[in-house]
Design an enzyme around this catalytic site. Sequence first.
Site, PDB file in Angstrom:
ATOM      1  NE  ARG A  34      -5.707   2.367  16.487  1.00  0.00           N
ATOM      2  CZ  ARG A  34      -5.237   1.918  15.451  1.00  0.00           C
ATOM      3  NH1 ARG A  34      -4.326   2.977  15.114  1.00  0.00           N
ATOM      4  NH2 ARG A  34      -5.015   0.964  14.870  1.00  0.00           N
ATOM      5  CB  SER A  77      -1.054  -0.179   1.191  1.00  0.00           C
ATOM      6  OG  SER A  77      -1.829   0.877   1.231  1.00  0.00           O
ATOM      7  CD  GLU A 111      -9.417   2.871   7.641  1.00  0.00           C
ATOM      8  OE1 GLU A 111      -9.149   2.610   8.970  1.00  0.00           O
ATOM      9  OE2 GLU A 111      -8.889   2.516   6.682  1.00  0.00           O
ATOM     10  CB  ALA A 112      -9.832  10.277   8.847  1.00  0.00           C
ATOM     11  CB  SER A 115       0.157   1.134  14.444  1.00  0.00           C
ATOM     12  OG  SER A 115       0.428   0.492  13.351  1.00  0.00           O
TER      13      SER A 115
HETATM   14  P1  NG1 Z   1      -2.780   1.381  11.887  1.00  0.00           P
HETATM   15  O1  NG1 Z   1      -1.335   1.123  11.429  1.00  0.00           O
HETATM   16  O2  NG1 Z   1      -3.461   0.200  12.574  1.00  0.00           O
HETATM   17  O3  NG1 Z   1      -3.112   2.655  12.390  1.00  0.00           O
HETATM   18  C1  NG1 Z   1      -3.423   2.126   9.263  1.00  0.00           C
HETATM   19  C2  NG1 Z   1      -4.348   3.242   9.084  1.00  0.00           C
HETATM   20  C3  NG1 Z   1      -5.528   2.619   8.982  1.00  0.00           C
HETATM   21  C4  NG1 Z   1      -5.839   1.487   7.945  1.00  0.00           C
HETATM   22  C5  NG1 Z   1      -4.377   0.552   8.207  1.00  0.00           C
HETATM   23  C6  NG1 Z   1      -4.525  -0.741   7.096  1.00  0.00           C
HETATM   24  C7  NG1 Z   1      -4.157   5.398  10.205  1.00  0.00           C
HETATM   25  C8  NG1 Z   1      -4.364   6.117  11.334  1.00  0.00           C
HETATM   26  N1  NG1 Z   1      -4.207   4.084  10.318  1.00  0.00           N
HETATM   27  O4  NG1 Z   1      -3.724   1.341  10.450  1.00  0.00           O
HETATM   28  O5  NG1 Z   1      -6.561   3.308   8.977  1.00  0.00           O
HETATM   29  O6  NG1 Z   1      -5.568   2.034   6.747  1.00  0.00           O
HETATM   30  O7  NG1 Z   1      -3.197   1.005   8.085  1.00  0.00           O
HETATM   31  O8  NG1 Z   1      -3.850  -0.054   6.060  1.00  0.00           O
HETATM   32  O9  NG1 Z   1      -4.218   5.878   8.991  1.00  0.00           O
HETATM   33 ZN    ZN Z   2      -3.667   1.155   0.160  1.00  0.00          ZN
END
Ligand code: NG1
Ligand code: ZN
Length: 540
Positions: free
Chosen positions: A500, A72, A379-380, A502
């Site tokens: 939180r 990604s 998601e934002a 990640s």
């Molecule tokens: P984590 O690393 O759990 O915060 C991130 C994005 C999620 C989601 C996932 C999956 C933020 C704050 N977090 O997750 O929204 O897209 O990656 O790719 O953007």
């Molecule tokens: Zn992606």
Amino acid sequence: MAAASPATLNEVVIKHRSSLHPRPDVTFAYGTAGFRTSADLLDSVIFRVGLLAALRSKKLGGKVIGVMVTASHNPEKDNGVKLVDPMGEMLHSSWEAYATQLANALSAEALIAALQQIILAAEIDLTVPATVVYGHDTRPSCPGLVKALEDGLESIGVKGIAAGLVTTPQLHYLVRCYNTQGTKEAYGEATLEGYYQKLAAAYTTLAKGRHLLPALTIDCANGVGAPALKAFSSVISHDILPLIITRDDTTTRGALNSECGADYVKTKQQAPPGTTLVPYQRYCSYDGDADRIVYYYADDKGVFHLLDGDKIAGLVAGFIMDLVKEAGLELEVGVVQTAYANGASTEYLTNKVPTTCVPTGVKHLHHAAESYPIGVYFEANGHGTVLFSPTALSTIASHPTPSPALANLQAVTEVINQTVGDALSDMLLVETVLLHRKWGPGEWDAAYTDLPNRLVKVFVKDRYAFSTEDAERKVVTPEGLQAGVEAIVGKTEKGRSFVRPSGTEDCVRVYAEAATRELADGESTFSRRRALNEAKQAND
Ligand code: NG1
Ligand code: ZN
């Protein structure tokens, strides 16, 4: 029909092939984005994902399972892999532990033992023939990793269908098409051509006869979105959709996601360097696998404005609600967000439409959106889509009174990729709404003003020492941390902050928002310091 497979594993073949894909001394976890780490650590993991995908397909009576090799928005040196379930949704969470178990088996023997355990626990009939479709993004590490995946599939007797270079949402689309073809839920033709034609036909219906908007500039993050978008623009008339494609360099090493793309724009709250924003023109950025999109523009003073996933959710939900009403239907529209949604968006949405907050991760959003007849989730960061329940779809299809609104609603169900967030499809949906509303980015943005916010990473020794509740809005452990956060938030106008771990990176994230930029920055600094201190104590 494919011939039935042998009733037992060919242990000799699996052990031999596995020895060609040795496991590094690393512990892996299948998280919210599957496995994701430095590409040079992933060969064994992806070989084993091949085995797991085959088992998953056998477990589900031979349904087609998807495997996507991508990391990604991560840097180019990383890679990752995730499995896609039959309707194009994320792998069912009950199987995530199996994925982790296989990836961490210490030897070829341990791998066989883990496979046998899974076969027993999940009651898998090995004679069922399996089918796996797999694709990859533009990372230089992909060809080698795809080879490892094919080795895994072959060693368990599964041939697999190579989808080649695809966006993540295209792979999800293909999986759903394969599994629904010939049924009344048929989703489309299981080819990339079918994907482009489906979107082009729906968008043409929605756009025709409307006054055209000026061209939209797209930053493709130098990723797979670039070839996909070019292929799409060759099947749709430029008169219908004028596009300016930028950051489309998929061959220069290191260019992917570098100083561009949705994650860059969202995190830095600025356009990719070198982009001259013409006031009130529309710009958008995809991420590296084209499942996220954010829009942005500059006002007449040159000030940058971000139109992120929250803004897209508001725009789209309002439009669909209006179409439903105009068509004379009664279908509830609901919106699903996470704690990262800007407080101003939540306030705006809750006054208009049922809104739910769930933990981070597409599977949570998707699942919650399924509980609405029409569920909009974003998601934002720009990952999201709209789900129409089977009942909503048949209500729309069988409504006795034809009207332009009904025809448009029908086309909206086709233009949106209902399997997963899709930058290309979401872009078409946003463009549709703007065309219909006769809005530029300024009018769209006028719905509400985002509260200033800050999102920071804190690198801690053990992110698993952090646990949360209330859709991640409250941190439970380390003890005392939540009280510390609340003490600061309580003193801050429009203050909100949460901590939180990640799910995709080895860090803890701290989010803070407040009435002013200074307050938001101050609050995030405090919360971050507090998180660090607590983490140090917890780790000592
Ligand atoms: P984590 O690393 O759990 O915060 C991130 C994005 C999620 C989601 C996932 C999956 C933020 C704050 N977090 O997750 O929204 O897209 O990656 O790719 O953007
Ligand atoms: Zn992606």
